[in-house]
Design an enzyme around this catalytic site. Structure first.
Site, PDB file in Angstrom:
ATOM      1  N   SER A 130       2.965 -23.065 -28.420  1.00 41.15           N
ATOM      2  CA  SER A 130       2.896 -24.806 -29.047  1.00 41.15           C
ATOM      3  C   SER A 130       1.804 -24.731 -29.377  1.00 41.15           C
ATOM      4  CB  SER A 130       3.193 -26.000 -27.443  1.00 41.15           C
ATOM      5  OG  SER A 130       2.499 -26.994 -28.420  1.00 41.15           O
ATOM      6  N   TYR A 155       0.124 -28.759 -18.268  1.00 36.56           N
ATOM      7  CA  TYR A 155       1.161 -28.659 -20.124  1.00 36.56           C
ATOM      8  C   TYR A 155       0.534 -27.332 -20.396  1.00 36.56           C
ATOM      9  CZ  TYR A 155       4.309 -28.179 -23.365  1.00 36.56           C
ATOM     10  OH  TYR A 155       4.672 -27.496 -24.575  1.00 36.56           O
ATOM     11  N   LYS A 159       0.895 -23.077 -21.245  1.00 35.46           N
ATOM     12  CA  LYS A 159       1.373 -22.443 -22.770  1.00 35.46           C
ATOM     13  C   LYS A 159       0.503 -20.990 -23.451  1.00 35.46           C
ATOM     14  CE  LYS A 159       5.136 -24.194 -23.493  1.00 35.46           C
ATOM     15  NZ  LYS A 159       6.668 -23.829 -23.126  1.00 35.46           N
TER      16      LYS A 159
HETATM   17  P1  NAD Z   1      13.882 -29.436 -23.042  1.00 39.53           P
HETATM   18  O1  NAD Z   1      13.011 -30.611 -21.380  1.00 39.53           O
HETATM   19  O2  NAD Z   1      14.457 -30.776 -23.676  1.00 39.53           O
HETATM   20  O3  NAD Z   1      14.310 -28.481 -22.405  1.00 39.53           O
HETATM   21  C1  NAD Z   1      13.342 -27.688 -21.924  1.00 39.53           C
HETATM   22  C2  NAD Z   1      15.100 -27.214 -20.703  1.00 39.53           C
HETATM   23  O4  NAD Z   1      15.186 -26.506 -19.219  1.00 39.53           O
HETATM   24  C3  NAD Z   1      15.605 -28.624 -19.867  1.00 39.53           C
HETATM   25  O5  NAD Z   1      17.462 -28.354 -20.391  1.00 39.53           O
HETATM   26  C4  NAD Z   1      15.399 -28.053 -18.892  1.00 39.53           C
HETATM   27  O6  NAD Z   1      17.100 -28.770 -18.108  1.00 39.53           O
HETATM   28  C5  NAD Z   1      15.695 -26.424 -18.712  1.00 39.53           C
HETATM   29  N1  NAD Z   1      14.762 -26.221 -17.427  1.00 39.53           N
HETATM   30  C6  NAD Z   1      13.649 -26.236 -16.854  1.00 39.53           C
HETATM   31  N2  NAD Z   1      12.827 -25.747 -16.419  1.00 39.53           N
HETATM   32  C7  NAD Z   1      14.093 -24.830 -15.968  1.00 39.53           C
HETATM   33  C8  NAD Z   1      14.284 -24.159 -14.788  1.00 39.53           C
HETATM   34  N3  NAD Z   1      13.240 -23.471 -13.749  1.00 39.53           N
HETATM   35  N4  NAD Z   1      15.384 -22.773 -14.473  1.00 39.53           N
HETATM   36  C9  NAD Z   1      16.675 -23.896 -15.768  1.00 39.53           C
HETATM   37  N5  NAD Z   1      15.818 -24.812 -16.915  1.00 39.53           N
HETATM   38  C10 NAD Z   1      15.167 -25.344 -16.805  1.00 39.53           C
HETATM   39  O7  NAD Z   1      12.387 -28.853 -23.763  1.00 39.53           O
HETATM   40  P2  NAD Z   1      12.354 -29.276 -25.791  1.00 39.53           P
HETATM   41  O8  NAD Z   1      11.470 -29.480 -26.341  1.00 39.53           O
HETATM   42  O9  NAD Z   1      13.803 -28.384 -25.845  1.00 39.53           O
HETATM   43  O10 NAD Z   1      11.461 -27.982 -24.918  1.00 39.53           O
HETATM   44  C11 NAD Z   1      11.471 -26.886 -25.133  1.00 39.53           C
HETATM   45  C12 NAD Z   1      10.890 -25.446 -24.718  1.00 39.53           C
HETATM   46  O11 NAD Z   1       9.636 -25.592 -26.106  1.00 39.53           O
HETATM   47  C13 NAD Z   1       9.877 -25.792 -23.787  1.00 39.53           C
HETATM   48  O12 NAD Z   1       9.124 -25.031 -23.115  1.00 39.53           O
HETATM   49  C14 NAD Z   1       8.954 -26.709 -23.882  1.00 39.53           C
HETATM   50  O13 NAD Z   1       7.629 -26.806 -23.319  1.00 39.53           O
HETATM   51  C15 NAD Z   1       8.118 -25.924 -25.565  1.00 39.53           C
HETATM   52  N6  NAD Z   1       7.896 -27.169 -26.366  1.00 39.53           N
HETATM   53  C16 NAD Z   1       8.341 -28.382 -27.153  1.00 39.53           C
HETATM   54  C17 NAD Z   1       8.140 -29.093 -27.647  1.00 39.53           C
HETATM   55  C18 NAD Z   1       8.443 -30.327 -28.160  1.00 39.53           C
HETATM   56  O14 NAD Z   1       7.827 -31.505 -28.827  1.00 39.53           O
HETATM   57  N7  NAD Z   1       9.528 -30.852 -27.919  1.00 39.53           N
HETATM   58  C19 NAD Z   1       6.482 -28.820 -28.442  1.00 39.53           C
HETATM   59  C20 NAD Z   1       6.180 -27.219 -29.098  1.00 39.53           C
HETATM   60  C21 NAD Z   1       6.912 -26.563 -27.462  1.00 39.53           C
HETATM   61  C1  UD1 Z   2       2.050 -33.292 -27.784  1.00 29.32           C
HETATM   62  C2  UD1 Z   2       1.215 -33.444 -27.132  1.00 29.32           C
HETATM   63  C3  UD1 Z   2       1.616 -31.861 -26.988  1.00 29.32           C
HETATM   64  C4  UD1 Z   2       2.877 -31.302 -27.058  1.00 29.32           C
HETATM   65  C5  UD1 Z   2       3.464 -32.601 -28.934  1.00 29.32           C
HETATM   66  C6  UD1 Z   2       4.213 -31.622 -28.971  1.00 29.32           C
HETATM   67  C7  UD1 Z   2      -0.027 -34.927 -25.939  1.00 29.32           C
HETATM   68  C8  UD1 Z   2      -1.383 -35.506 -25.900  1.00 29.32           C
HETATM   69  N1  UD1 Z   2       0.312 -33.934 -26.333  1.00 29.32           N
HETATM   70  O1  UD1 Z   2       1.423 -33.243 -28.822  1.00 29.32           O
HETATM   71  O2  UD1 Z   2       1.056 -30.805 -25.806  1.00 29.32           O
HETATM   72  O3  UD1 Z   2       2.798 -29.911 -27.684  1.00 29.32           O
HETATM   73  O4  UD1 Z   2       3.275 -33.583 -28.272  1.00 29.32           O
HETATM   74  O5  UD1 Z   2       5.680 -32.047 -27.463  1.00 29.32           O
HETATM   75  O6  UD1 Z   2       1.144 -35.429 -25.430  1.00 29.32           O
HETATM   76  N2  UD1 Z   2       1.773 -41.272 -31.341  1.00 29.32           N
HETATM   77  C9  UD1 Z   2       1.432 -43.065 -31.342  1.00 29.32           C
HETATM   78  N3  UD1 Z   2       2.117 -43.570 -30.334  1.00 29.32           N
HETATM   79  C10 UD1 Z   2       3.132 -43.317 -29.761  1.00 29.32           C
HETATM   80  C11 UD1 Z   2       3.410 -41.678 -29.302  1.00 29.32           C
HETATM   81  C12 UD1 Z   2       2.399 -40.936 -30.788  1.00 29.32           C
HETATM   82  O7  UD1 Z   2       0.509 -43.582 -32.339  1.00 29.32           O
HETATM   83  O8  UD1 Z   2       3.822 -44.444 -28.402  1.00 29.32           O
HETATM   84  C13 UD1 Z   2       1.403 -41.044 -31.422  1.00 29.32           C
HETATM   85  C14 UD1 Z   2       0.124 -39.214 -31.813  1.00 29.32           C
HETATM   86  O9  UD1 Z   2      -1.156 -40.571 -31.475  1.00 29.32           O
HETATM   87  C15 UD1 Z   2       0.292 -38.715 -32.729  1.00 29.32           C
HETATM   88  C16 UD1 Z   2       1.236 -38.716 -33.907  1.00 29.32           C
HETATM   89  O10 UD1 Z   2       1.784 -40.220 -32.544  1.00 29.32           O
HETATM   90  O11 UD1 Z   2      -0.768 -38.409 -33.524  1.00 29.32           O
HETATM   91  C17 UD1 Z   2       1.819 -37.891 -32.844  1.00 29.32           C
HETATM   92  O12 UD1 Z   2       2.696 -37.647 -31.430  1.00 29.32           O
HETATM   93  P1  UD1 Z   2       3.148 -36.862 -30.228  1.00 29.32           P
HETATM   94  O13 UD1 Z   2       4.990 -37.441 -30.722  1.00 29.32           O
HETATM   95  O14 UD1 Z   2       3.063 -37.671 -28.527  1.00 29.32           O
HETATM   96  O15 UD1 Z   2       2.802 -35.274 -30.423  1.00 29.32           O
HETATM   97  P2  UD1 Z   2       1.571 -34.499 -30.560  1.00 29.32           P
HETATM   98  O16 UD1 Z   2       0.345 -35.563 -29.931  1.00 29.32           O
HETATM   99  O17 UD1 Z   2       1.050 -33.564 -31.624  1.00 29.32           O
END
Ligand code: NAD
Ligand code: UD1
Length: 354
Positions: A130, A155, A159
């Site tokens: 991330s 969290y 990473k």
């Molecule tokens: P998500 O929660 O939708 O998907 C994660 C999946 O993993 C879920 O289906 C959950 O049931 C499964 N899971 C969790 N722990 C498990 C375990 N121990 N065994 C088997 N299954 C398990 O999340 P996502 O948004 O799809 O994110 C996927 C990955 O990307 C994660 O590692 C997350 O940290 C990373 N990531 C997400 C974002 C974002 O904004 N969505 C941003 C940066 C990184």
């Molecule tokens: C968040 C997580 C980050 C994670 C990323 C993707 C935090 C502090 N950081 O980042 O660790 O990798 O999501 O999953 O939670 N915002 C609003 N109102 C809301 C929600 C968000 O104004 O109700 C704003 C936030 O201040 C930010 C932007 O929208 O400026 C994006 O927010 P968000 O979607 O939560 O992502 P990140 O903060 O970038």
């Protein structure tokens, strides 16, 4: 056809990646414990691809189950998505996060090493990192060489630790006698920026349990009247309109980055190696701009108010994506308008069918 294990493949990014891998000619195999997803996602994947993926309901910390899957499915590579991802919850329950996010990675890595020992091809291992690992950086845009900052929450720390684990395993392989690790690992950490949107078919999308913490999932629910008005977290940041700036990437583009990374890993001959890529669009968008774009493309008003800054938020965060373009030959193609339109169609579908 290579069989690729997708941990967390029933989740938001995982399900879109399963579709993209299938379309690219791989055979995805899913393990997911459904702790943050629903088995109905498999119907959505089947609707898009015409094929129901092989699915194991179970936990990635269960090494015996992993061993069974690796053997039964003859896994040739892994994409490791499975993790918990709620920042606020990780502050309240750090052990839950360290246990799941670190132990799942370790077990999947160990099973990969055991299974691939003696095989001749490279073993690709793609990890969901991330942009959070950069913390409050001194310069923008962020390149892969921008120094990581200490994580501000558990969290984010999982990473950073996971990247270090991958680095150490690859480093050990490089130094070891080749016979010890007959199958060299090609580990790739993809540092995602802000994934948004849903598959254009609206058959799969983001389905957060409870009140969404992230901007777009909350925004679409506020726009549909399912939630209270959106609170903009701060309008006094040093940005053009005072609201936070992020690099929002369509989840379909993000899914395709995994396919590009997998193809790249299989094509390399110099593994063991560890690569890191930023996966974003290279463009920053403010919260106010995002709301305006949503209202323009959907014609729907987003009720909102201005609130205080959210602790831990940075003002600006966007990627330099040159490395992914040059080395993986990948770049984001969809616009924010596309992503917001798809997120809205998905939200309406959820609303009318749930
Ligand atoms: P998500 O929660 O939708 O998907 C994660 C999946 O993993 C879920 O289906 C959950 O049931 C499964 N899971 C969790 N722990 C498990 C375990 N121990 N065994 C088997 N299954 C398990 O999340 P996502 O948004 O799809 O994110 C996927 C990955 O990307 C994660 O590692 C997350 O940290 C990373 N990531 C997400 C974002 C974002 O904004 N969505 C941003 C940066 C990184
Ligand atoms: C968040 C997580 C980050 C994670 C990323 C993707 C935090 C502090 N950081 O980042 O660790 O990798 O999501 O999953 O939670 N915002 C609003 N109102 C809301 C929600 C968000 O104004 O109700 C704003 C936030 O201040 C930010 C932007 O929208 O400026 C994006 O927010 P968000 O979607 O939560 O992502 P990140 O903060 O970038």
């Amino acid at each position: 056809m290579q069989n690729i294990l997708i941990t967390g493949g029933a989740g938001y990014i995982g399900s879109h990646t399963v579709v993209a891998l299938h379309e690219a000619g791989f055979r995805p195999v899913i393990i997911d414990n459904l702790s943050n997803s629903d088995a109905r996602v498999l119907d959505g994947i089947a609707h898009i691809t015409g094929t129901r993926p092989s699915f194991y309901r179970g936990d990635c910390r269960d090494i015996d189950l992993l061993r069974k899957i690796f053997t039964q499915e003859d896994i040739a590579g892994v994409i490791h998505f499975a993790a918990y991802k709620a920042v606020g919850e990780s502050v309240q329950e750090p052990l839950k996060y360290y246990d799941n996010n670190i132990n799942a990675l370790l077990r999947v890595l160990i099973a990969s090493q055991e299974h691939s020992a003696g095989q001749e091809h490279v073993f690709p291992f793609i990890f969901s990192s991330s942009a959070t690992v950069y913390g409050e950086a001194d310069t923008m845009p962020l390149t892969e060489e921008t120094p990581r900052k200490p994580a501000t929450n558990p969290y984010g720390n999982t990473k950073a630790i996971a990247e270090d684990i991958l680095h150490d395993v690859v480093h050990a392989q490089r130094r070891a006698n080749a016979s010890l690790y007959a199958t060299p690992l090609h580990a790739i950490a993809l540092r995602y920026f802000n994934p948004i949107g849903a598959h254009p078919s609206a058959a799969i999308g983001e389905n957060p349990h409870g009140r969404p913490e992230n901007l777009v999932p909350y925004l679409v629910q506020a726009a549909s009247g399912r939630r209270e008005p959106l609170t903009i977290y701060g309008n006094d940041y040093p940005t053009p309109d005072g609201t936070g700036v992020r690099d929002y990437i369509h989840v379909v583009d993000l899914a395709e980055a995994h396919v590009a990374a997998m193809q790249y890993a299989f094509a390399q001959t110099d593994a063991p190696r560890f690569d890191i890529f930023n996966i974003g669009t290279g463009r920053g968008t403010s919260v106010k701009e995002l709301i305006a774009t949503f209202e323009e493309v959907t014609g729907v008003n987003v009720p909102h108010t201005i609130g205080a800054r959210r602790p831990g938020d940075v003002a600006v965060c966007y990627a330099d994506t040159t490395k992914a373009a040059d080395i993986l030959g990948w770049r984001a193609r969809c616009s924010i308008a596309d992503a917001l339109r798809d997120a809205w169609v998905w939200e309406q579908r959820q609303h009318t069918t749930s």
